[in-house]
Scaffold this active site. Structure first.
Site, mmCIF file in Angstrom:
data_model
loop_
_atom_site.group_PDB
_atom_site.id
_atom_site.type_symbol
_atom_site.label_atom_id
_atom_site.label_comp_id
_atom_site.label_asym_id
_atom_site.label_seq_id
_atom_site.Cartn_x
_atom_site.Cartn_y
_atom_site.Cartn_z
ATOM 1 N N SER A 21 0.829 -1.199 0.000
ATOM 2 C CA SER A 21 0.000 0.000 0.000
ATOM 3 C C SER A 21 0.866 1.252 0.000
ATOM 4 O O SER A 21 1.867 1.338 0.701
ATOM 5 C CB SER A 21 -0.904 -0.001 1.236
ATOM 6 O OG SER A 21 -1.657 1.189 1.304
ATOM 7 N N ASN A 69 9.796 9.313 2.601
ATOM 8 C CA ASN A 69 8.570 9.922 2.098
ATOM 9 C C ASN A 69 7.770 10.496 3.251
ATOM 10 O O ASN A 69 7.792 9.974 4.371
ATOM 11 C CB ASN A 69 7.735 8.910 1.306
ATOM 12 C CG ASN A 69 6.712 8.201 2.174
ATOM 13 O OD1 ASN A 69 5.622 8.720 2.418
ATOM 14 N ND2 ASN A 69 7.069 7.017 2.669
ATOM 15 N N ALA A 70 7.097 11.591 2.956
ATOM 16 C CA ALA A 70 6.181 12.204 3.917
ATOM 17 C C ALA A 70 4.921 12.604 3.164
ATOM 18 O O ALA A 70 4.489 13.757 3.202
ATOM 19 C CB ALA A 70 6.827 13.405 4.591
ATOM 20 N N ILE A 71 4.343 11.641 2.445
ATOM 21 C CA ILE A 71 3.176 11.926 1.604
ATOM 22 C C ILE A 71 1.993 12.377 2.452
ATOM 23 O O ILE A 71 1.269 13.292 2.091
ATOM 24 C CB ILE A 71 2.789 10.690 0.762
ATOM 25 C CG1 ILE A 71 3.981 10.228 -0.100
ATOM 26 C CG2 ILE A 71 1.580 10.991 -0.113
ATOM 27 C CD1 ILE A 71 4.482 11.256 -1.069
ATOM 28 N N LEU A 73 -0.672 10.318 3.625
ATOM 29 C CA LEU A 73 -1.917 9.592 3.349
ATOM 30 C C LEU A 73 -2.819 10.312 2.350
ATOM 31 O O LEU A 73 -4.047 10.305 2.479
ATOM 32 C CB LEU A 73 -2.691 9.316 4.650
ATOM 33 C CG LEU A 73 -1.991 8.435 5.680
ATOM 34 C CD1 LEU A 73 -2.873 8.248 6.905
ATOM 35 C CD2 LEU A 73 -1.619 7.080 5.092
ATOM 36 N N ASN A 99 -6.381 -0.897 2.480
ATOM 37 C CA ASN A 99 -5.692 -0.238 3.587
ATOM 38 C C ASN A 99 -6.565 0.916 4.064
ATOM 39 O O ASN A 99 -6.999 1.748 3.264
ATOM 40 C CB ASN A 99 -4.331 0.261 3.100
ATOM 41 C CG ASN A 99 -3.493 0.889 4.202
ATOM 42 O OD1 ASN A 99 -3.845 1.922 4.754
ATOM 43 N ND2 ASN A 99 -2.355 0.287 4.490
ATOM 44 N N CYS A 130 1.497 4.759 10.128
ATOM 45 C CA CYS A 130 2.018 5.802 9.251
ATOM 46 C C CYS A 130 2.650 6.905 10.092
ATOM 47 O O CYS A 130 1.975 7.517 10.926
ATOM 48 C CB CYS A 130 0.913 6.388 8.380
ATOM 49 S SG CYS A 130 1.488 7.744 7.331
ATOM 50 N N ASN A 192 6.233 -1.280 8.492
ATOM 51 C CA ASN A 192 6.070 0.001 7.831
ATOM 52 C C ASN A 192 7.411 0.729 7.894
ATOM 53 O O ASN A 192 8.418 0.179 8.330
ATOM 54 C CB ASN A 192 4.947 0.806 8.500
ATOM 55 C CG ASN A 192 4.322 1.829 7.557
ATOM 56 O OD1 ASN A 192 4.992 2.408 6.707
ATOM 57 N ND2 ASN A 192 3.029 2.058 7.712
ATOM 58 N N GLY A 217 12.870 0.946 1.576
ATOM 59 C CA GLY A 217 13.852 0.481 0.612
ATOM 60 C C GLY A 217 14.845 -0.490 1.214
ATOM 61 O O GLY A 217 14.701 -0.933 2.366
#
Length: 313
Positions: A21, A69-71, A73, A99, A130, A192, A217
């Site tokens: 996800s 990453n700091a998208i 959600l 998810n 998250c 995560n 990664g």
């Protein structure tokens, strides 16, 4: 006999490979490259009740061994997922793991109840890990009692099995996993991202607008394997492993540690064909190792007893 078939609660997988996800959207971009029906399952992007636009940019930064990453959600919201994204995915012969996330317990419960009724949703992945949102997410995933109560409430309303995404950003991941299992979770997904940061040497400021982000990664793979190795010996529910998987050999490492299936995340950004490539490579690898069925690999590292460890240095 399908040597790669895996049976998990709510999921009959033709193979144990699925995109993680947040690294695959809802599959639209990747469907231009290959038939999504080859996948074992698809973990769709986190869904919240209302649309979320995510964190300000920049919100992605490369690292030597992966990415941050700091998208936050970002997603189109529950209604659009139910009306557009999930119906679009029905054309593919692949089970969907939805998810779900939220800022409150009530939001998690509402989203879980609604999305679990979609015809192609076979399981839920409860996102309590998250690290990039100010409310919800990891706030529910760092205290065992809180995580357990949320799991219990979602289980009460969900029409499909519930898997809980376990945060690695905790002191004792085994205690967390056991609390979630005791609350009724059908399975775990782990790990995560780990909280990290990069700083621009020219400005002296964090590269990400959010300051911190989630590290994923290859850099996190040894941590993921160690945590799965420990947790799989402490719980009886299955684990979908993730964290730095890029090859068929990586998949077997996760299985040996105790995973029953795996999710591929960051590698999708590097190579959009990574999942079908791994699926194609697995049978030959099993042949080379004299393994008849992928399920024979689950927990092999500790079931032999030769290398079992139950303490941390």
């Amino acid at each position: 006999m399908n040597r790669l078939a895996v049976e998990l609660p709510g999921l009959s997988l033709k193979n144990p490979i699925m995109p993680a996800s947040g690294c695959f959207g809802f599959g639209r971009e990747y469907a231009r490259f290959y038939d999504l029906s080859v996948l074992g399952a698809i973990m769709i992007k986190a869904t919240t009740k209302e649309p979320r636009f995510g964190n300000p940019t920049p919100r992605v930064a490369e690292t030597p061994g992966g990415m941050l990453n700091a998208i936050g959600l970002q997603n189109p919201g529950l209604d659009k997922v139910l009306e557009e994204e999930l119906p679009w995915l029905e054309q593919f012969d692949v089970p969907i793991i939805a998810n779900i996330a939220g800022s409150t317990v009530e939001e998690y419960v509402e989203v879980a109840e609604a999305i679990s009724k979609a015809p192609n949703v076979h399981a839920l992945e409860l996102n309590i890990s998250c690290p990039n949102v100010k409310k919800g997410g990891i706030a529910f995933g760092t205290v065992p009692d809180v995580a357990a109560e949320l799991t219990r409430l979602v289980k009460e309303v969900a029409a499909v099995p519930v898997y809980v995404n376990v945060s690695p950003n905790v002191t004792d991941i085994v205690a967390m996993a056991k609390a979630i299992e005791q609350a009724g979770a059908d399975g775990l997904t782990m790990i995560n991202t780990l909280v990290g940061m990069r700083i621009d040497v020219k400005t002296g400021r964090p590269i990400l607008a959010n300051g911190t982000g989630g590290l994923s990664g290859p850099a996190v793979k040894p941590i993921a394997i160690r945590m799965i190795y420990e947790v799989s010996q402490a719980v009886s529910i299955p684990i979908i492993g993730m964290g730095g998987i890029q090859t068929a050999e990586d998949v077997l490492e996760f299985f040996y540690a105790g995973a029953s299936a795996v999710a591929v995340g960051t590698a999708n950004f590097v190579d959009p064909f990574v999942c079908p490539t791994i699926i194609a490579d697995l049978p030959a690898l099993l042949d080379d190792l004299g393994i008849g069925h992928i399920s024979e690999c689950i927990g092999r590292s500790w079931k032999t007893g030769a290398h079992a460890v139950h303490c941390r240095a």
